[in-house]
Design a protein around this motif. Structure first.
Motif, short mmCIF file in Angstrom:
data_model
loop_
_atom_site.label_atom_id
_atom_site.label_comp_id
_atom_site.label_asym_id
_atom_site.label_seq_id
_atom_site.Cartn_x
_atom_site.Cartn_y
_atom_site.Cartn_z
N ILE A 63 0.84 -1.19 0.00
CA ILE A 63 0.00 0.00 0.00
C ILE A 63 0.88 1.25 0.00
CG2 ILE A 63 -1.66 1.35 1.34
CD1 ILE A 63 -2.87 -1.24 2.31
N THR A 64 0.64 2.14 -0.98
CA THR A 64 1.35 3.41 -1.03
C THR A 64 0.52 4.45 -0.29
OG1 THR A 64 2.25 2.83 -3.19
CG2 THR A 64 2.34 5.16 -2.56
N LYS A 65 1.07 5.00 0.79
CA LYS A 65 0.34 5.99 1.58
C LYS A 65 0.32 7.33 0.85
CE LYS A 65 0.88 3.99 6.17
NZ LYS A 65 1.29 4.24 7.57
N ASN A 66 -0.78 8.06 1.05
CA ASN A 66 -0.95 9.38 0.43
C ASN A 66 -0.74 9.33 -1.09
OD1 ASN A 66 -1.35 10.42 3.03
ND2 ASN A 66 0.82 10.84 3.28
N TYR A 67 -1.27 8.28 -1.72
CA TYR A 67 -1.14 8.12 -3.17
C TYR A 67 -1.87 9.25 -3.90
CZ TYR A 67 -1.76 6.01 -7.79
OH TYR A 67 -1.78 5.77 -9.14
N ILE A 68 -3.07 9.59 -3.41
CA ILE A 68 -3.83 10.72 -3.93
C ILE A 68 -3.97 11.75 -2.82
CG2 ILE A 68 -6.02 11.47 -4.94
CD1 ILE A 68 -6.45 8.57 -5.83
N GLN A 69 -3.66 13.01 -3.14
CA GLN A 69 -3.78 14.08 -2.16
C GLN A 69 -4.50 15.28 -2.78
OE1 GLN A 69 0.56 14.17 -1.09
NE2 GLN A 69 -0.25 14.33 0.99
N LEU A 70 -5.60 15.67 -2.17
CA LEU A 70 -6.27 16.92 -2.53
C LEU A 70 -5.87 17.95 -1.48
CD1 LEU A 70 -9.84 15.57 -3.37
CD2 LEU A 70 -7.91 15.88 -4.90
N ILE A 71 -5.15 18.99 -1.91
CA ILE A 71 -4.54 19.95 -0.98
C ILE A 71 -5.17 21.32 -1.18
CG2 ILE A 71 -2.38 21.00 -0.21
CD1 ILE A 71 -0.93 18.57 -1.43
N ASN A 72 -5.88 21.79 -0.15
CA ASN A 72 -6.48 23.14 -0.14
C ASN A 72 -7.31 23.42 -1.40
OD1 ASN A 72 -5.16 23.70 2.31
ND2 ASN A 72 -3.33 24.39 1.24
N ILE A 73 -8.14 22.45 -1.77
CA ILE A 73 -8.95 22.59 -2.98
C ILE A 73 -10.13 23.52 -2.72
CG2 ILE A 73 -10.48 21.37 -4.57
CD1 ILE A 73 -7.60 20.79 -5.13
N LYS A 74 -10.32 24.45 -3.66
CA LYS A 74 -11.48 25.34 -3.63
C LYS A 74 -11.99 25.51 -5.05
CE LYS A 74 -13.00 29.92 -2.08
NZ LYS A 74 -12.60 31.20 -1.44
N LYS A 75 -13.32 25.46 -5.20
CA LYS A 75 -13.93 25.64 -6.52
C LYS A 75 -15.01 26.71 -6.43
CE LYS A 75 -15.08 25.05 -10.78
NZ LYS A 75 -14.21 25.51 -11.87
N VAL A 76 -14.78 27.81 -7.19
CA VAL A 76 -15.75 28.91 -7.25
C VAL A 76 -16.18 29.07 -8.70
CG1 VAL A 76 -16.19 31.33 -6.73
CG2 VAL A 76 -14.58 30.04 -5.32
N TYR A 77 -17.48 29.00 -8.97
CA TYR A 77 -17.98 29.14 -10.33
C TYR A 77 -18.10 30.61 -10.71
CZ TYR A 77 -18.84 24.13 -10.46
OH TYR A 77 -18.67 22.77 -10.46
N ASP A 78 -18.37 30.86 -11.99
CA ASP A 78 -18.38 32.23 -12.52
C ASP A 78 -19.43 33.11 -11.85
OD1 ASP A 78 -16.38 31.51 -14.24
OD2 ASP A 78 -17.71 31.08 -15.92
N ASP A 79 -20.52 32.51 -11.39
CA ASP A 79 -21.57 33.31 -10.74
C ASP A 79 -21.28 33.56 -9.27
OD1 ASP A 79 -21.90 30.78 -9.76
OD2 ASP A 79 -24.02 30.58 -10.27
N GLY A 80 -20.09 33.13 -8.79
CA GLY A 80 -19.71 33.37 -7.39
C GLY A 80 -20.06 32.25 -6.45
N TYR A 81 -20.74 31.20 -6.94
CA TYR A 81 -21.14 30.09 -6.07
C TYR A 81 -19.91 29.25 -5.68
CZ TYR A 81 -23.19 25.66 -4.57
OH TYR A 81 -23.52 24.54 -3.85
N ILE A 82 -19.73 29.05 -4.38
CA ILE A 82 -18.60 28.26 -3.87
C ILE A 82 -19.06 26.82 -3.74
CG2 ILE A 82 -16.94 27.96 -2.01
CD1 ILE A 82 -17.26 30.93 -1.37
N ALA A 83 -18.58 25.95 -4.61
CA ALA A 83 -19.00 24.54 -4.60
C ALA A 83 -18.30 23.77 -3.49
CB ALA A 83 -18.73 23.89 -5.95
N VAL A 84 -16.98 23.92 -3.39
CA VAL A 84 -16.21 23.28 -2.31
C VAL A 84 -15.12 24.25 -1.86
CG1 VAL A 84 -16.59 20.90 -3.07
CG2 VAL A 84 -14.65 22.16 -3.98
N GLN A 85 -14.69 24.09 -0.60
CA GLN A 85 -13.59 24.91 -0.09
C GLN A 85 -12.92 24.19 1.07
OE1 GLN A 85 -14.77 28.61 1.75
NE2 GLN A 85 -16.81 27.84 2.22
N ASP A 86 -11.64 24.49 1.26
CA ASP A 86 -10.84 23.90 2.34
C ASP A 86 -10.87 22.37 2.30
OD1 ASP A 86 -10.39 26.49 3.22
OD2 ASP A 86 -12.12 26.47 4.55
N ILE A 87 -10.76 21.80 1.10
CA ILE A 87 -10.78 20.35 0.96
C ILE A 87 -9.35 19.81 1.03
CG2 ILE A 87 -11.37 18.41 -0.55
CD1 ILE A 87 -13.80 19.85 0.59
#
Length: 541
Positions: free
Chosen positions: A2-26
């Motif tokens: 098993i490889t630890k931390n194989y996938i890492q999402l670091i400080n992910i934030k997604k803001v759409y053009d209309d200003g809607y925040i879909a995800v933050q601090d992921i």
């Protein structure tokens, strides 16, 4: 391994053009070979995360690391992922075999033994490409230098002419000049009636006409000579000249800026040109397409693995929902991805078929050993399939843990109420492993309250299945049954104690209005800090 931390999402934030925040601090870490489920209600952002992993969407900020490499900028076809969609997305004009082999026809297999001649040819291509790119970059830098000097000169021109600073207000100045000029003329001709004439002209829309006629006459005079123009007319002429000059210089400035940007993009292209050339060479000479025999063998292996044997010649419209799901799985797995992304793939199936496909997914994960990432809002599905569950709410991560700990030890009341059924009560931890609630004192396990200080406001939880019925005088509490509903394997019973309703799940049939005692183990009480007292970021990851 098993490889630890194989996938890492670091400080992910997604803001759409209309200003809607879909995800933050992921911030999520996934080990290689794990079965991870993103669980949460609709609109919590779980599908957005899956799209960003697959490459269908780009994060506004943050990194998507896979095996130490940030794949955020990689196109979909270069990512080590395959996606199974909610609606299967099968090709209706292709049968099962053609759907499964579609990806294999464009797939390339690396050559194990590359001849020295091909290696030398690749090195030559690389060296030539570097020289060519260096020459092109030098040419571009010379052009950029010339443009930069022109842009600086154009800025200096603006600074040396004081009239330019007034150009912004030229339209207003023109209007004021015209108004003052005609007001003067009107007063000379009409005296006290001037104000009345002005209001009537405005009302009848004559003002613009009068102004336009005068400007037309001024322009005619300008063609020949400025003799006969008063100071207002001369000032108008000067402002008009500077206005036209500014329009010309602005246009030139924009053109030069666009050209500078184009050259900058071109320079970036030539900087990456050697690697692009080498990758094209590698694609042609260090890898090859699969043979028909290899395609056939791999397709048959996957068709057998997902249980589609005998259906190779059927079209999607001839298959049930469960069988179509198997085709979608086979098509995704046949290209040998390192990560399989599943976007609510079982939501369209009926209950019995869904349970069968859950077992099928579990079996495939155990046999293939690759990383599975599933998106679902079905709690039972998440707890059944996963080795790790990510619980989400309103674009944030509430808890990341194993299914057992998610269920038995939720980090806050939201997770406790969302995962399964729970009796949640507010109380006070008085110390010495005791909780005070509704003028009663209850014992709890030391491990449940070790981190709390005495007199802390807490919320504690007991699962309905952890409570059992005893004789009225032998229980921890005594209450009256208000409702008993048969649900096949067990009865769902609601018991009133003081002013509270307690849910109990039991295999015993208890009639309504029966007085019963309720008992439980102290280890079955899970204690959490009350929302009003905890740090708002305490349970964020």
């Amino acid at each position: 391994m098993i490889t630890k931390n194989y996938i890492q999402l670091i400080n992910i934030k997604k803001v759409y053009d209309d200003g809607y925040i879909a995800v933050q601090d992921i911030n999520i870490s996934i080990n290689k070979g794990e079965f991870v489920t993103l669980l949460g209600p609709s609109g919590c952002g779980k599908t957005t995360i899956l799209k960003m992993l697959a490459g269908f969407d780009m994060p506004t900020t943050g990194q998507i690391m896979v095996d130490g490499i940030d794949i955020k900028e990689l196109p979909i076809n270069q990512r080590p992922t395959a996606t199974v969609f909610q609606d299967y997305a099968l090709f209706p004009n292709m049968n099962v075999y053609q759907n499964v082999t579609y990806g294999l026809k464009v797939m390339r297999k690396p050559l194990r033994d590359v001849s020295p001649k091909i290696k030398e040819e690749g090195n030559n291509i690389y060296r030539i490409a570097i020289k060519k790119a260096a020459l092109e970059i030098k040419k571009i830098e010379i052009q950029q230098g010339k443009l930069l000097r022109q842009l600086v000169k154009l800025d200096e021109v603006y600074k040396t002419h004081p009239e330019v600073t007034n150009i912004k207000n030229m339209r207003h100045a023109q209007f004021v000049m015209k108004q003052n000029y005609f007001l003067k003329k009107l007063k000379e001709n009409y005296g006290d009636e001037a104000e009345f004439r002005i209001s009537r002209a405005n009302k009848q829309r004559e003002w613009r006409y009068l102004v336009g006629r005068r400007i037309w006459k001024i322009n005619r005079l300008i063609k020949y000579d400025m003799v006969g123009l008063n100071k207002w007319e001369r000032l108008y002429f000067e402002l008009k000249k500077w206005y036209l000059y500014k329009m010309t210089t602005d246009s030139r400035y924009d053109r030069l800026t666009n050209e500078y940007t184009r050259l900058d993009n071109l320079s970036s292209y030539w900087q990456n040109y050697p690697m692009t050339t080498l990758s094209n060479f590698e694609k042609k000479n260090i890898s090859r397409k699969l043979t028909r025999e290899e395609i056939k063998n791999k397709a048959n292996e996957l068709i057998q693995l997902v249980g589609l044997t005998g259906n190779e010649n059927k079209y999607p419209t001839e298959l049930s929902g469960g069988m179509q799901q198997r085709v979608a799985l086979a098509r995704a797995l046949v290209v040998e991805p390192d990560i399989l992304l599943l976007d609510e793939p079982l939501s369209a199936l009926d209950a019995k078929v869904r349970q069968q496909m859950q077992l099928e997914l579990k079996r495939l994960h155990n046999e293939l050993g690759i990383t599975f990432i599933l998106v679902t809002h079905d709690q039972e599905e998440a707890l059944t399939l996963s080795t790790k569950v990510v619980v989400m709410s309103k674009g944030r991560v509430e808890q990341i843990d194993s299914p057992k700990r998610i269920y038995d030890s939720p980090r806050n009341e939201w997770v406790a109420s969302f995962i399964g059924k729970a009796n949640l009560f507010n109380g006070v931890y008085s110390g010495a492993n005791k909780i005070e609630f509704a003028d009663e004192t209850f014992n709890v396990a030391d491990s449940a309250v070790r981190k709390f200080k005495p007199n802390s406001q807490v919320k504690f939880m007991i699962r309905p299945e952890d409570i059992y019925f005893v004789e009225p005088d032998k229980g921890i509490i005594k209450g009256r049954v208000v409702e008993s509903i048969y649900k096949g394997q067990m009865y769902s019973v609601r018991v009133k104690w003081k002013n509270f309703i307690i849910m109990v799940e039991s295999t015993k049939q208890i009639n309504s209005n029966t007085t019963v005692g309720l008992d439980w183990e102290t280890s079955h009480i899970h204690v959490m800090l009350d929302k009003a007292q905890r740090n708002p970021n305490e349970f964020r990851f």
